[in-house]
Design a protein around this motif. Structure first.
Motif, PDB file in Angstrom:
ATOM      1  N   MET A  84       1.166  -1.502   0.041  1.00  0.00           N
ATOM      2  CA  MET A  84       0.003  -0.182   0.215  1.00  0.00           C
ATOM      3  C   MET A  84       1.007   1.216  -0.152  1.00  0.00           C
ATOM      4  SD  MET A  84      -1.222   2.512   1.949  1.00  0.00           S
ATOM      5  CE  MET A  84      -0.977   1.885   4.193  1.00  0.00           C
ATOM      6  N   VAL A  88       0.456   3.982  -2.811  1.00  0.00           N
ATOM      7  CA  VAL A  88       0.171   5.383  -2.521  1.00  0.00           C
ATOM      8  C   VAL A  88       1.503   6.699  -2.859  1.00  0.00           C
ATOM      9  CG1 VAL A  88       0.221   6.959  -0.134  1.00  0.00           C
ATOM     10  CG2 VAL A  88      -1.359   4.868  -0.631  1.00  0.00           C
ATOM     11  N   LEU A  91       1.605   7.600  -6.628  1.00  0.00           N
ATOM     12  CA  LEU A  91      -0.074   8.243  -6.871  1.00  0.00           C
ATOM     13  C   LEU A  91      -0.016   9.186  -6.451  1.00  0.00           C
ATOM     14  CD1 LEU A  91      -2.104   6.939  -7.938  1.00  0.00           C
ATOM     15  CD2 LEU A  91      -3.130   7.638  -5.392  1.00  0.00           C
ATOM     16  N   VAL A  92       1.184   9.713  -4.966  1.00  0.00           N
ATOM     17  CA  VAL A  92       0.923  11.060  -4.940  1.00  0.00           C
ATOM     18  C   VAL A  92       1.743  11.482  -5.238  1.00  0.00           C
ATOM     19  CG1 VAL A  92       0.943  12.232  -2.594  1.00  0.00           C
ATOM     20  CG2 VAL A  92      -0.125  10.878  -3.148  1.00  0.00           C
ATOM     21  N   SER A  95       1.669  12.509  -9.036  1.00  0.00           N
ATOM     22  CA  SER A  95       0.425  13.427  -9.620  1.00  0.00           C
ATOM     23  C   SER A  95       1.092  14.364  -9.066  1.00  0.00           C
ATOM     24  CB  SER A  95      -0.865  13.488  -8.504  1.00  0.00           C
ATOM     25  OG  SER A  95      -1.488  11.841  -8.610  1.00  0.00           O
ATOM     26  N   LEU A  96       1.671  15.187  -8.323  1.00  0.00           N
ATOM     27  CA  LEU A  96       2.143  16.298  -7.709  1.00  0.00           C
ATOM     28  C   LEU A  96       2.618  16.829  -9.044  1.00  0.00           C
ATOM     29  CD1 LEU A  96       2.538  16.005  -3.899  1.00  0.00           C
ATOM     30  CD2 LEU A  96       0.797  17.638  -5.164  1.00  0.00           C
ATOM     31  N   MET A  99       1.671  17.455 -12.680  1.00  0.00           N
ATOM     32  CA  MET A  99       0.699  18.253 -12.766  1.00  0.00           C
ATOM     33  C   MET A  99       1.817  19.581 -12.611  1.00  0.00           C
ATOM     34  SD  MET A  99      -2.442  17.184 -13.268  1.00  0.00           S
ATOM     35  CE  MET A  99      -3.238  18.640 -13.478  1.00  0.00           C
TER      36      MET A  99
ATOM     37  N   CYS B  35      -7.058   2.853   2.056  1.00  0.00           N
ATOM     38  CA  CYS B  35      -6.041   3.872   1.997  1.00  0.00           C
ATOM     39  C   CYS B  35      -5.749   4.699   0.804  1.00  0.00           C
ATOM     40  CB  CYS B  35      -4.644   3.879   2.827  1.00  0.00           C
ATOM     41  SG  CYS B  35      -4.633   3.417   3.917  1.00  0.00           S
ATOM     42  N   VAL B  36      -5.043   3.777  -0.070  1.00  0.00           N
ATOM     43  CA  VAL B  36      -5.269   4.272  -2.074  1.00  0.00           C
ATOM     44  C   VAL B  36      -6.134   5.043  -2.487  1.00  0.00           C
ATOM     45  CG1 VAL B  36      -5.223   3.673  -3.880  1.00  0.00           C
ATOM     46  CG2 VAL B  36      -4.473   2.233  -2.335  1.00  0.00           C
ATOM     47  N   ALA B  39      -5.691   8.692  -0.741  1.00  0.00           N
ATOM     48  CA  ALA B  39      -4.842   9.009  -0.976  1.00  0.00           C
ATOM     49  C   ALA B  39      -5.033   9.893  -2.657  1.00  0.00           C
ATOM     50  CB  ALA B  39      -3.469   7.737  -1.699  1.00  0.00           C
ATOM     51  N   SER B  40      -5.553   9.373  -3.258  1.00  0.00           N
ATOM     52  CA  SER B  40      -6.285   9.828  -4.478  1.00  0.00           C
ATOM     53  C   SER B  40      -7.000  10.802  -3.994  1.00  0.00           C
ATOM     54  CB  SER B  40      -6.900   9.057  -5.610  1.00  0.00           C
ATOM     55  OG  SER B  40      -7.689   8.198  -4.918  1.00  0.00           O
ATOM     56  N   ALA B  43      -3.734  13.849  -3.276  1.00  0.00           N
ATOM     57  CA  ALA B  43      -3.475  13.230  -4.229  1.00  0.00           C
ATOM     58  C   ALA B  43      -4.345  14.727  -5.692  1.00  0.00           C
ATOM     59  CB  ALA B  43      -2.736  13.056  -5.347  1.00  0.00           C
ATOM     60  N   ALA B  46      -4.048  18.280  -3.118  1.00  0.00           N
ATOM     61  CA  ALA B  46      -2.746  18.459  -3.057  1.00  0.00           C
ATOM     62  C   ALA B  46      -2.636  19.238  -4.388  1.00  0.00           C
ATOM     63  CB  ALA B  46      -1.934  17.617  -2.394  1.00  0.00           C
ATOM     64  N   VAL B  47      -3.189  19.055  -5.587  1.00  0.00           N
ATOM     65  CA  VAL B  47      -2.855  19.616  -6.653  1.00  0.00           C
ATOM     66  C   VAL B  47      -3.876  20.787  -6.708  1.00  0.00           C
ATOM     67  CG1 VAL B  47      -3.240  19.026  -9.957  1.00  0.00           C
ATOM     68  CG2 VAL B  47      -1.989  17.487  -8.060  1.00  0.00           C
ATOM     69  N   PHE B 191      -3.462  12.839   8.278  1.00  0.00           N
ATOM     70  CA  PHE B 191      -2.944  13.542   7.197  1.00  0.00           C
ATOM     71  C   PHE B 191      -3.769  14.501   6.981  1.00  0.00           C
ATOM     72  CE2 PHE B 191      -0.980   9.571   7.656  1.00  0.00           C
ATOM     73  CZ  PHE B 191       0.455  10.192   7.428  1.00  0.00           C
TER      74      PHE B 191
END
Lengths: 124, 204
Positions: A84, A88, A91-92, A95-96, A99, B35-36, B39-40, B43, B46-47, B191
């Motif tokens: 996981m 994660v 993914l995070v 993405s950042l 973008m 959790c995934v 997390a998306s 994200a 954050a964007v 978080f």
């Protein structure tokens, strides 16, 4: 009787981990809150400090509340957890990264945007 | 003869224990996939959190004091949920139900504060329709709130089951899964508190 007492001993250890986890988590939460409300340092330092405190609390709750790492081999729980974490992270961070890169490459300067708007003759 | 009987009982207990750990592992896998999902959503937040479209930013909008109270309430509910599990392992039905009722009250208080905040934002015209930032905020925090609501419903069902059937092996197993779910939601909230509220107040 003997069975009962070993069970009580085991649950007393559990109780101790919950109390320790609770006290640590409250401390870390309040510390992060005070850092921000008292503006103790520069912006970048506060962001770093708050992120570190959150990470520490994450680890505390994983160990004391979710009891990760207390299972016997084979450690499937830990394995799934690490899977996981890697998904994660991809993914995070991905993405950042994508973008911000798009933002950097594709967003025209304010001047260019104004020119474009004038060309289109719109009431923006 | 007696030795044989003991070993048969031992085998039975061993099988039950293996069954427990297998279902708990399955539930753990579900939590990790959840959790995934979060997390998306993080994200996305954050964007998008700079895209206020002329509307208010996180710094102008959020009250850090309320967020701290929400955090402490959720943390305490996570702790009382742990106490409930300890009580269940000691086969103390009354204490188990009391601890989980406390957890429910705290969970409801948390949900009330969150809905109050959502209502306030919608009334002053800063709902999810205002900007990309607010859309992502409502999606992230709202998804967490939805999980809390499901957890509260699950708690009601479990309390009724325990009230009627007592602390059976299957009830304790389900209660353990519920406690994992509740602790997991507390972890997600750390978080949200840090990324949305604290970093929002700093102006990151």
């Amino acid at each position: 009787m003997n069975h009962e007492s070993t069970r009580n001993l085991a649950t007393r250890n559990r109780l101790a981990t919950y109390v320790a986890g609770y006290i640590l988590s409250v401390g870390l939460t309040v510390a992060a809150y005070l850092i921000v409300t008292h503006t103790i340092s520069t912006r970048d330092f506060m962001i770093g400090a708050v992120a570190v405190l959150a990470f520490v609390q994450f680890v505390v709750q994983l160990l004391f509340f979710l009891h990760l790492g207390q299972e016997l081999r084979p450690r499937f729980k830990l394995l799934v957890f690490l899977g996981m974490v890697s998904i994660v992270a991809i993914l995070v961070i991905g993405s950042l990264w994508i973008m911000s890169n798009l933002n950097y490459r594709m967003t025209p300067s304010p001047k260019a945007i104004n020119n474009y708007m004038k060309q289109q003759d719109g009431d923006f | 003869m007696e030795e044989k009987a003991i070993s048969a009982a031992e085998v039975k207990r061993q099988t039950a224990r293996e069954e427990d750990s297998r279902s708990l592992l399955g539930f753990w896998v579900y939590l990790m996939t959840d959790c995934v999902l979060f997390a998306s959503l993080f994200a996305v937040y954050a964007v998008l959190h700079h895209n206020t479209f002329g509307g208010p930013s996180a710094k102008e909008l959020f009250n850090l004091h309320t967020a701290l109270i929400e955090t402490l309430i959720l943390l305490t509910s996570s702790f009382s949920c742990g106490l409930g599990i300890v009580a269940a392992q000691r086969r103390n039905k009354k204490l188990t139900i009391m601890a989980f009722c406390l957890t429910m009250v705290l969970g409801l208080a948390f949900l009330g504060l969150e809905l109050n905040e959502f209502h306030h934002l919608a009334v002053i015209g800063d709902s999810w329709r205002r900007s990309g930032f607010l859309s992502s905020y409502f999606t992230l925090v709202g998804t967490h709130g939805l999980h809390i609501t499901v957890g509260l419903l699950w708690m009601v069902v479990m309390m009724l089951r325990i009230q009627r059937g007592g602390l059976t092996r299957s009830n304790i197993r389900k209660l353990t899964m519920l406690s994992l779910f509740w602790h997991f939601l507390d972890v997600i909230w750390i978080f949200i508190f840090t990324v949305v509220y604290l970093m929002g107040a700093i102006g990151a």
